[in-house]
Design a protein around this motif. Sequence first.
Motif, PDB file in Angstrom:
ATOM      1  N   VAL A  38     -15.256   3.808  47.405  1.00 46.10           N
ATOM      2  CA  VAL A  38     -15.170   4.078  45.973  1.00 46.10           C
ATOM      3  C   VAL A  38     -15.528   2.846  45.151  1.00 46.10           C
ATOM      4  O   VAL A  38     -15.524   2.902  43.924  1.00 46.10           O
ATOM      5  CB  VAL A  38     -13.759   4.574  45.592  1.00 46.10           C
ATOM      6  N   PHE A  39     -15.819   1.749  45.809  1.00 51.41           N
ATOM      7  CA  PHE A  39     -16.301   0.552  45.121  1.00 51.41           C
ATOM      8  C   PHE A  39     -17.140  -0.255  46.088  1.00 51.41           C
ATOM      9  O   PHE A  39     -17.106  -0.036  47.307  1.00 51.41           O
ATOM     10  CB  PHE A  39     -15.143  -0.287  44.563  1.00 51.41           C
ATOM     11  N   VAL A  40     -17.924  -1.186  45.556  1.00 55.11           N
ATOM     12  CA  VAL A  40     -18.771  -2.028  46.402  1.00 55.11           C
ATOM     13  C   VAL A  40     -17.879  -2.865  47.311  1.00 55.11           C
ATOM     14  O   VAL A  40     -16.923  -3.514  46.860  1.00 55.11           O
ATOM     15  CB  VAL A  40     -19.659  -2.938  45.537  1.00 55.11           C
ATOM     16  N   THR A  41     -18.178  -2.879  48.600  1.00 52.01           N
ATOM     17  CA  THR A  41     -17.337  -3.590  49.561  1.00 52.01           C
ATOM     18  C   THR A  41     -17.964  -4.886  50.066  1.00 52.01           C
ATOM     19  O   THR A  41     -17.384  -5.561  50.908  1.00 52.01           O
ATOM     20  CB  THR A  41     -17.033  -2.675  50.770  1.00 52.01           C
ATOM     21  N   ASN A  42     -19.147  -5.230  49.572  1.00 55.92           N
ATOM     22  CA  ASN A  42     -19.823  -6.452  49.993  1.00 55.92           C
ATOM     23  C   ASN A  42     -19.087  -7.667  49.433  1.00 55.92           C
ATOM     24  O   ASN A  42     -19.052  -7.893  48.214  1.00 55.92           O
ATOM     25  CB  ASN A  42     -21.273  -6.433  49.483  1.00 55.92           C
ATOM     26  N   VAL A  43     -18.483  -8.467  50.302  1.00 57.18           N
ATOM     27  CA  VAL A  43     -17.680  -9.610  49.873  1.00 57.18           C
ATOM     28  C   VAL A  43     -18.537 -10.632  49.137  1.00 57.18           C
ATOM     29  O   VAL A  43     -18.122 -11.213  48.119  1.00 57.18           O
ATOM     30  CB  VAL A  43     -16.972 -10.258  51.086  1.00 57.18           C
ATOM     31  N   GLY A  44     -19.749 -10.859  49.632  1.00 57.59           N
ATOM     32  CA  GLY A  44     -20.642 -11.817  48.984  1.00 57.59           C
ATOM     33  C   GLY A  44     -20.942 -11.437  47.544  1.00 57.59           C
ATOM     34  O   GLY A  44     -21.088 -12.305  46.682  1.00 57.59           O
ATOM     35  N   PHE A  45     -21.009 -10.121  47.291  1.00 54.60           N
ATOM     36  CA  PHE A  45     -21.262  -9.646  45.925  1.00 54.60           C
ATOM     37  C   PHE A  45     -20.177 -10.135  44.975  1.00 54.60           C
ATOM     38  O   PHE A  45     -20.459 -10.575  43.851  1.00 54.60           O
ATOM     39  CB  PHE A  45     -21.333  -8.125  45.931  1.00 54.60           C
ATOM     40  N   TYR A  46     -18.929 -10.082  45.402  1.00 59.93           N
ATOM     41  CA  TYR A  46     -17.823 -10.510  44.541  1.00 59.93           C
ATOM     42  C   TYR A  46     -17.741 -12.035  44.446  1.00 59.93           C
ATOM     43  O   TYR A  46     -17.409 -12.577  43.383  1.00 59.93           O
ATOM     44  CB  TYR A  46     -16.506  -9.939  45.056  1.00 59.93           C
ATOM     45  N   ILE A  47     -18.048 -12.708  45.547  1.00 58.04           N
ATOM     46  CA  ILE A  47     -18.046 -14.174  45.512  1.00 58.04           C
ATOM     47  C   ILE A  47     -19.072 -14.675  44.502  1.00 58.04           C
ATOM     48  O   ILE A  47     -18.836 -15.635  43.759  1.00 58.04           O
ATOM     49  CB  ILE A  47     -18.327 -14.745  46.918  1.00 58.04           C
ATOM     50  N   ALA A  48     -20.228 -14.021  44.474  1.00 56.62           N
ATOM     51  CA  ALA A  48     -21.257 -14.382  43.498  1.00 56.62           C
ATOM     52  C   ALA A  48     -20.943 -13.825  42.117  1.00 56.62           C
ATOM     53  O   ALA A  48     -21.223 -14.453  41.092  1.00 56.62           O
ATOM     54  CB  ALA A  48     -22.623 -13.867  43.964  1.00 56.62           C
ATOM     55  N   GLY A  49     -20.351 -12.626  42.089  1.00 58.22           N
ATOM     56  CA  GLY A  49     -20.156 -11.932  40.831  1.00 58.22           C
ATOM     57  C   GLY A  49     -19.089 -12.524  39.933  1.00 58.22           C
ATOM     58  O   GLY A  49     -19.232 -12.503  38.704  1.00 58.22           O
ATOM     59  N   ILE A  50     -18.029 -13.074  40.506  1.00 57.41           N
ATOM     60  CA  ILE A  50     -16.942 -13.606  39.678  1.00 57.41           C
ATOM     61  C   ILE A  50     -17.400 -14.772  38.813  1.00 57.41           C
ATOM     62  O   ILE A  50     -17.231 -14.746  37.587  1.00 57.41           O
ATOM     63  CB  ILE A  50     -15.726 -13.977  40.555  1.00 57.41           C
ATOM     64  N   PRO A  51     -18.007 -15.825  39.392  1.00 57.71           N
ATOM     65  CA  PRO A  51     -18.502 -16.895  38.502  1.00 57.71           C
ATOM     66  C   PRO A  51     -19.614 -16.422  37.582  1.00 57.71           C
ATOM     67  O   PRO A  51     -19.723 -16.883  36.440  1.00 57.71           O
ATOM     68  CB  PRO A  51     -19.005 -17.963  39.481  1.00 57.71           C
ATOM     69  N   ALA A  52     -20.447 -15.494  38.066  1.00 60.62           N
ATOM     70  CA  ALA A  52     -21.528 -14.975  37.219  1.00 60.62           C
ATOM     71  C   ALA A  52     -20.963 -14.264  35.996  1.00 60.62           C
ATOM     72  O   ALA A  52     -21.458 -14.432  34.874  1.00 60.62           O
ATOM     73  CB  ALA A  52     -22.409 -14.025  38.025  1.00 60.62           C
TER      74      ALA A  52
END
Length: 267
Positions: free
Chosen positions: A5-19
Amino acid sequence: MPHAVFVTNVGFYIAGIPALLLTGLSKGGLGLGLGIVAVPLMALYLPVTQVVTILLPVMCVTDLVALWQYRGEWSWPILRLTIPAAVVGAGVGILVIHRIDTVCLRLGVGVMSVDYALRRGVFPWLRGRPHGRAVEAANDSVRPRPTASLAWGTLSGLASFLANAGEPALTMYLLPFRLGNRCFAGTTSAFFAAVNLCKLVSFSTLGLFSETTLTTSALLLPIALIGTYAGIRANRRLNSAAFTRCSCAVLLVIGLRLICTSARSLF
């Protein structure tokens, strides 16, 4: 296997939070277009179109926050020309969004990122010389040229629709007017609030939203709001020049990586 029900790619969140923190700071009035960082960073892990779809609801909420904060402090002479042009650009985006190859779109975002980073951070003289006095508040003293306004507005609307990358075009158009901090922030807030509302309707019509993208948007929204409120508080207190240079350096590295990965896929 059950559907996430949500994106599970950990790298996406690691990049997405500072972005998203950078995007929020930019939305809040600090950073002069650093919202472009979000798509190149997240596009390292997901297709560009999916990233833009996830970010759009988040941007709509932060637009409303910034629009309220800077209400009435925008340049209407600029907006009355650029907003209709941006709607035209978004219309072009509707026609081509399903016809553009993902690799080419990623390459385009990379090129725009590198170009913007070089102009803003490494070779600032490429921006051209500003003219006139700084406009410290919203007023009618700004006299934009219709041709330039329509061209830059259309480009910003198209880039925003396809890759959430409309800020560099609008920023490069606004910089020569030397708007004051709050007038600049108010003008960009009003512009992108209109553009993102148009995108929201268009994306819904195109069926791009899904349970996964909307849930992921909700997860990321608090991060963007933190950045937005921080940008609002810092708008009058901090000199953003050093902050912008550092962020442009990061953007340059990201853009170069996107260009390299896209070139490998193409050739």
